[in-house]
Scaffold this active site. Sequence first.
Site, mmCIF file in Angstrom:
data_model
loop_
_atom_site.group_PDB
_atom_site.id
_atom_site.type_symbol
_atom_site.label_atom_id
_atom_site.label_comp_id
_atom_site.label_asym_id
_atom_site.label_seq_id
_atom_site.Cartn_x
_atom_site.Cartn_y
_atom_site.Cartn_z
ATOM 1 C CE LYS A 131 54.359 13.930 67.623
ATOM 2 N NZ LYS A 131 53.278 13.524 66.852
ATOM 3 C CB SER A 149 53.245 6.249 71.125
ATOM 4 O OG SER A 149 52.215 6.437 70.304
ATOM 5 C CD GLU A 156 49.767 13.167 71.980
ATOM 6 O OE1 GLU A 156 50.148 12.517 72.976
ATOM 7 O OE2 GLU A 156 50.547 13.542 71.221
ATOM 8 C CE LYS A 188 50.990 9.220 71.828
ATOM 9 N NZ LYS A 188 51.768 10.362 71.357
ATOM 10 N N GLY A 238 56.963 11.934 69.352
ATOM 11 C CA GLY A 238 57.747 11.194 68.318
ATOM 12 C C GLY A 238 57.030 11.044 66.911
ATOM 13 C CE LYS A 297 49.232 7.420 68.341
ATOM 14 N NZ LYS A 297 49.439 8.812 68.250
ATOM 15 C CG ASP A 348 50.946 15.928 68.125
ATOM 16 O OD1 ASP A 348 51.368 16.525 67.943
ATOM 17 O OD2 ASP A 348 50.759 14.646 68.351
ATOM 18 C CG ASP A 370 47.805 11.108 70.513
ATOM 19 O OD1 ASP A 370 46.787 11.842 70.250
ATOM 20 O OD2 ASP A 370 49.146 10.942 70.112
HETATM 21 O O1 OSB Z 1 50.196 11.934 67.713
HETATM 22 O O2 OSB Z 1 51.989 11.381 68.601
HETATM 23 C C1 OSB Z 1 51.470 11.433 67.627
HETATM 24 C C2 OSB Z 1 53.093 8.776 65.234
HETATM 25 C C3 OSB Z 1 52.939 9.292 64.102
HETATM 26 C C4 OSB Z 1 52.170 10.558 64.074
HETATM 27 C C5 OSB Z 1 51.491 11.041 65.236
HETATM 28 C C6 OSB Z 1 51.943 10.409 66.349
HETATM 29 C C7 OSB Z 1 52.473 9.287 66.438
HETATM 30 C C8 OSB Z 1 52.967 8.713 67.665
HETATM 31 C C9 OSB Z 1 54.249 7.659 67.740
HETATM 32 O O3 OSB Z 1 52.127 8.604 68.710
HETATM 33 C C10 OSB Z 1 55.057 8.495 68.495
HETATM 34 C C11 OSB Z 1 56.628 7.740 68.420
HETATM 35 O O4 OSB Z 1 57.357 7.990 67.612
HETATM 36 O O5 OSB Z 1 56.917 6.925 69.384
HETATM 37 MG MG MG Z 2 49.900 12.915 69.326
#
Ligand code: OSB
Ligand code: MG
Length: 375
Positions: free
Chosen positions: A270, A143, A221, A169, A298, A171, A246, A196
Amino acid sequence: MHIEKIDLITVRMPLVHPFTTSFSTQTERYPLLLRVTASIDGRSVIGWGECVALKEPFYSPEYLDGAREALQRFLLPGLFATQAQGLRVTAQSVGAAMRHVVGHRMAKAAVEMAVLDAQLRSAGISFAEHLGVTRTSVPSGVSVGIEDKIPNLLAQVDDYVAQGYVRVKLKIRPGWDVEPVKAVRERFGDIALQVDANAAYRLSDVSTLRRLDPFDLLLIEQPLAEEDLRQHAVLARQIATPICLDESVVSAQSAADAIALGAASVINIKPGRVGGYLEAVRIHDLAVANGVAVWCGGMLETGLGRSANAALAGLPGFTLPGDISASDRFYQRDITEPVVMEDGGVAVPQGPGFGVEPIPELLTEYTVDSVEVTA
Ligand code: OSB
Ligand code: MG
């Protein structure tokens, strides 16, 4: 088992690089670790859990101090009271002993996780074995946070692709969406790519979201807000990119609703967000039965949660690479032996329980707060 005490240990871990999402920039992580001390058949056993709540309630209503407070004041005293009335505590029974507390799923998940670890350790069984997982490795996705400039993003992605991550992925948020996706697609060709939004858009942004269609993304996402299930279903009919939820999926119930409404063709599972690994498995099974793909998300976990997620992601319905990256994607030094990525995958841990535990010296070094809750 009979639980004697549970330590709530807050640790502080700096991130190797700031991680920016549509909701915040994180430069450090404060995982809340749970250490259960229990006895099973007269033998003393330890189990470890990790609460994934972030420091602020910007991703979910739960946050670090609130989770610790809920555990200390309500969840653990409730559990100890039920135990005193004769409950045999197991990972399968703790949920019922905490059901009187509404919500607080991440806090509950951490208790279940610690109890499960203790239970499996005592039986000498790995989490993978417990789940019936036979895969020895799971594909590793990464991510990538929002950067201030496209070249900086490309440098990050370049590094991860060179390391061998099999899926990227990005953001996104309004103002950082079509341009970065286009730039990454142009530079890296047909890599497995997804985005995401962390709930940053509204249904009225459909024209922007449609502009992502040509980039052949695996999925988008959580484009809309947590409670916008119906609106996600409407959006799904207006864009070509598959919608993955999510934040909106907080339980098997909400997953069932999302699937029935056509709000999600993919689900990010998750365990913390849905109240634990047991509920995560139920959502996996439900999704498989409905032909909906799942992958494991994650929460910048330490090696504890990361290892547990790697085992979960070995279940057959996890057909897309998860956000299960190596420890060094976030941390210079993880609190456990580091989780490593090799040939695009992370090994499914084979040791008893989740197969890892905090390294005592590092735990001491990283701990910023510790509270003991006894029976
Ligand atoms: O939206 O997936 C998410 C991290 C913190 C809170 C929300 C998200 C995330 C990540 C990181 O995208 C995922 C990771 O731990 O690699
Ligand atoms: Mg997410």
